[in-house]
Write a protein that holds these residues in place. Structure first.
Motif, short mmCIF file in Angstrom:
data_model
loop_
_atom_site.label_atom_id
_atom_site.label_comp_id
_atom_site.label_asym_id
_atom_site.label_seq_id
_atom_site.Cartn_x
_atom_site.Cartn_y
_atom_site.Cartn_z
N PRO A 347 0.82 -1.22 0.00
CA PRO A 347 0.00 0.00 0.00
C PRO A 347 0.85 1.27 0.00
O PRO A 347 1.94 1.30 0.58
N VAL A 348 0.34 2.29 -0.67
CA VAL A 348 0.99 3.60 -0.68
C VAL A 348 0.74 4.25 0.67
O VAL A 348 -0.41 4.30 1.15
N PRO A 349 1.77 4.75 1.36
CA PRO A 349 1.55 5.46 2.64
C PRO A 349 0.51 6.57 2.47
O PRO A 349 0.47 7.25 1.43
N LEU A 350 -0.32 6.76 3.50
CA LEU A 350 -1.44 7.70 3.39
C LEU A 350 -0.98 9.11 3.02
O LEU A 350 -1.63 9.80 2.22
N ASP A 387 5.79 1.09 4.08
CA ASP A 387 6.28 0.80 5.43
C ASP A 387 7.21 -0.41 5.47
O ASP A 387 8.20 -0.42 6.19
N GLU A 388 6.87 -1.43 4.68
CA GLU A 388 7.64 -2.67 4.70
C GLU A 388 9.04 -2.51 4.11
O GLU A 388 9.92 -3.36 4.33
N LEU A 389 9.25 -1.46 3.34
CA LEU A 389 10.55 -1.26 2.66
C LEU A 389 11.22 0.05 3.07
O LEU A 389 12.08 0.55 2.35
N VAL A 390 10.85 0.57 4.23
CA VAL A 390 11.24 1.94 4.57
C VAL A 390 12.76 2.14 4.59
O VAL A 390 13.25 3.24 4.30
N GLN A 391 13.53 1.11 4.88
CA GLN A 391 14.98 1.25 4.92
C GLN A 391 15.67 0.68 3.66
O GLN A 391 16.89 0.60 3.61
N GLN A 392 14.89 0.28 2.69
CA GLN A 392 15.46 -0.39 1.51
C GLN A 392 16.22 0.59 0.61
O GLN A 392 15.77 1.72 0.39
N ARG A 393 17.39 0.16 0.13
CA ARG A 393 18.14 0.93 -0.86
C ARG A 393 18.13 0.22 -2.20
O ARG A 393 18.31 -1.00 -2.26
N PHE A 394 17.95 0.95 -3.28
CA PHE A 394 18.03 0.39 -4.63
C PHE A 394 19.21 0.98 -5.40
O PHE A 394 19.97 0.26 -6.03
N TRP A 395 19.34 2.31 -5.34
CA TRP A 395 20.41 2.96 -6.10
C TRP A 395 21.65 3.07 -5.25
O TRP A 395 21.61 3.56 -4.11
N HIS A 396 22.78 2.63 -5.79
CA HIS A 396 24.07 2.74 -5.12
C HIS A 396 25.03 3.44 -6.08
O HIS A 396 25.27 2.97 -7.19
N LEU A 406 26.28 13.41 -7.10
CA LEU A 406 24.90 13.03 -6.77
C LEU A 406 24.86 12.30 -5.43
O LEU A 406 23.96 12.53 -4.61
N HIS A 407 25.84 11.43 -5.21
CA HIS A 407 25.90 10.67 -3.97
C HIS A 407 26.09 11.60 -2.77
O HIS A 407 25.42 11.46 -1.73
N GLU A 408 26.99 12.56 -2.90
CA GLU A 408 27.24 13.51 -1.81
C GLU A 408 25.99 14.33 -1.49
O GLU A 408 25.72 14.63 -0.32
N ARG A 409 25.22 14.68 -2.53
CA ARG A 409 23.98 15.42 -2.28
C ARG A 409 23.00 14.56 -1.50
O ARG A 409 22.34 15.03 -0.57
N MET A 410 22.90 13.27 -1.84
CA MET A 410 21.98 12.40 -1.13
C MET A 410 22.39 12.22 0.34
O MET A 410 21.55 12.16 1.23
N ILE A 411 23.70 12.15 0.60
CA ILE A 411 24.18 12.05 1.98
C ILE A 411 23.83 13.31 2.76
O ILE A 411 23.42 13.26 3.93
N SER A 412 23.96 14.48 2.10
CA SER A 412 23.62 15.73 2.77
C SER A 412 22.13 15.81 3.09
O SER A 412 21.73 16.44 4.08
N TYR A 413 21.31 15.15 2.27
CA TYR A 413 19.86 15.13 2.51
C TYR A 413 19.47 14.07 3.55
O TYR A 413 18.72 14.33 4.48
N TRP A 414 19.97 12.84 3.35
CA TRP A 414 19.45 11.69 4.07
C TRP A 414 20.40 11.12 5.11
O TRP A 414 20.04 10.18 5.84
N GLY A 415 21.64 11.63 5.15
CA GLY A 415 22.58 11.18 6.18
C GLY A 415 23.01 9.74 5.97
O GLY A 415 23.31 9.29 4.86
N ASP A 416 23.00 8.96 7.07
CA ASP A 416 23.55 7.61 7.05
C ASP A 416 22.84 6.67 6.09
O ASP A 416 23.43 5.67 5.66
N ARG A 417 21.60 6.97 5.76
CA ARG A 417 20.86 6.07 4.85
C ARG A 417 21.62 5.86 3.53
O ARG A 417 21.57 4.79 2.95
N PHE A 418 22.32 6.88 3.08
CA PHE A 418 23.00 6.78 1.79
C PHE A 418 24.50 6.56 1.92
O PHE A 418 25.23 6.65 0.93
N LYS A 419 24.97 6.25 3.11
CA LYS A 419 26.38 5.91 3.27
C LYS A 419 26.56 4.43 3.03
O LYS A 419 26.14 3.59 3.84
N ASP A 420 27.15 4.07 1.88
CA ASP A 420 27.31 2.66 1.52
C ASP A 420 28.37 2.00 2.37
O ASP A 420 29.35 2.62 2.76
#
Length: 420
Positions: A347-350, A387-396, A406-420
């Motif tokens: 389901p799409v989050p509300l 909700d079931e995939l909230v921590q899932q990463r696809f793009w590396h 692009l990667h550095e911009r994502m880290i500045s936005y999302w922090g540790d989530r985008f640190k491979d």
């Protein structure tokens, strides 16, 4: 004069048909359809010599319904309309629709395909098309949407060996020769999964010999060199070498294989189309301009044609080969598709849902959504995955300067989530 070996051995029933078990094996989709006596329109897509035309002819023998054949090479709009008129006049109310088989349907122009559309829509004919090219590019969308596409694969080693054994033991001419297949490696290698090519090579080799060895096959083919065949196996070998040269950053190799295709009479649109794919798959985010240039080259080919189009193709070819490479987007979409197939319709989050009605607003649709443009830097953190995939990463990100930004911009936005 006797028929060629490939024609003499052409199967007449599904039980004699070799290969494509995923389509015509016991319980497979096409076998069930054929055995039921009623088929829907479909397109057979696969390389040459894997049984597309043979399968259509088996259907013609199996079903008790009129069967019409057109070749896209020799037929025009008038021929299509004549066949449709015959089919319409010759059909009785309770009969299944007559079958219209069109070989090389990818060669039909838009107007020729348009002339088919109404008859297929109204059930005047059931269309079976055969093509060596991707129907998504070559068949108009309204017609494609009314046809199932079935993909035929190059024949596997066991299929080819079965075909060889059948040829030397059942063919009316070869079975009298007592041929010995001492070695089969070269036969299989040169055939490239193409049954017709395999039988043609066999027929050439056994003309003066009864003991078949790899050395004999190689020597015979060197004395009778196979020209570039834009509909045959070498077509696939050379386009593979071309793409791999681009991927491997060798502009000289890429130019050489492109020149081979040009000299062999390859369709320039085919070359341009493959470079568009390569720009997305192999260069990707390392140099997004590659996709723009590849599309521009394709447009140029469409506008000016040969021989000048070779210059635009060469420019694009060198640019792609010398560009930095990344397949991160290619890997990301395949990973995302795999998760969708595994997890189904989550389901799409509300807060991400649209709320065009009062009831939807009352149910919480769109409640809590943060409009990024209202925040500094046009960004704010919020959940975008189910909700079931909230921590899932696809793009590396991969290691090219453009992609690292692009990667550095994502880290500045999302922090540790985008640190491979």
């Amino acid at each position: 004069m006797s028929q060629p070996l490939a024609e003499r051995l052409r199967p007449r029933t599904l039980d004699d048909y070799i290969g494509q078990k995923h389509l015509v094996g016991e319980g497979a989709v096409l076998r069930r359809m054929i055995e039921s006596g009623r088929i829907a329109s479909f397109i057979l897509w696969g390389p040459p010599g894997v049984g597309k035309t043979t399968l259509a002819q088996i259907i013609a023998h199996r079903l008790e319904t009129p069967f019409y054949t057109l070749s896209a090479v020799t037929s025009g709009v008038k021929d299509v309309r004549d066949v449709i008129e015959k089919a319409q006049k010759g059909r009785f109310f309770n009969e299944a629709s007559p079958i219209l088989f069109i070989d090389e349907i990818h060669r039909f122009s838009k107007s020729q395909q348009d002339s088919l559309l109404g008859a297929v829509e109204r059930g005047i004919v059931t269309l079976i098309g055969a093509t060596t090219e991707n129907p998504s590019f070559e068949v108009i969308r309204p017609l494609l949407s009314r046809c199932q596409v079935y993909v035929l694969q190059p024949l596997e080693k066991d299929d080819l060996l079965e075909l060889l054994h059948r040829a030397i033991t059942t063919d009316v001419i070869l079975k009298e020769r007592n041929i010995e297949l001492k070695e089969t490696g070269a036969l299989l290698r040169y055939s490239g999964g193409d049954a017709r090519k395999l039988l043609n090579i066999l027929e050439l080799v056994v003309e003066n010999n009864v003991v078949i060895t790899d050395q004999l096959v190689e020597a015979t083919l060197q004395q009778n060199p196979l020209a570039y065949d834009k509909e045959g196996e070498m077509h696939y070998d050379i386009i593979s070498a071309f793409i791999k040269s681009i991927r491997g950053s060798d502009p000289d190799g890429a130019l050489y294989w492109m020149a081979r295709m040009i000299e062999g009479g390859e369709d320039p649109q085919f070359i341009a189309r493959r470079m568009v794919i390569s720009a997305s798959e192999d260069i990707g985010l390392a140099n997004p301009n590659a996709l723009l240039l590849a599309n521009a080259a394709f447009d140029t080919v469409m506008k000016i044609g040969w021989p000048e189009a070779r210059i635009a193709l060469a420019e694009c070819c060198v640019y792609l080969a010398t560009s930095p490479k990344s397949n991160s987007a290619y890997l990301a979409i395949d990973d995302a598709l795999a998760h969708v197939r595994e997890t189904g319709n989550l389901p799409v989050p509300l807060h991400l849902r649209n709320a065009p009605t009062k009831l939807m607003k009352q149910l919480g649709y769109s409640d809590g959504y943060k409009y990024p443009h209202d925040f500094p830097g046009h960004f704010t953190q919020q959940q975008y995955l189910p909700d079931e995939l909230v921590q899932q990463r696809f793009w590396h990100a991969q290691h090219s300067p453009a992609e690292q930004k692009l990667h550095e911009r994502m880290i500045s936005y999302w922090g540790d989530r985008f640190k491979d």
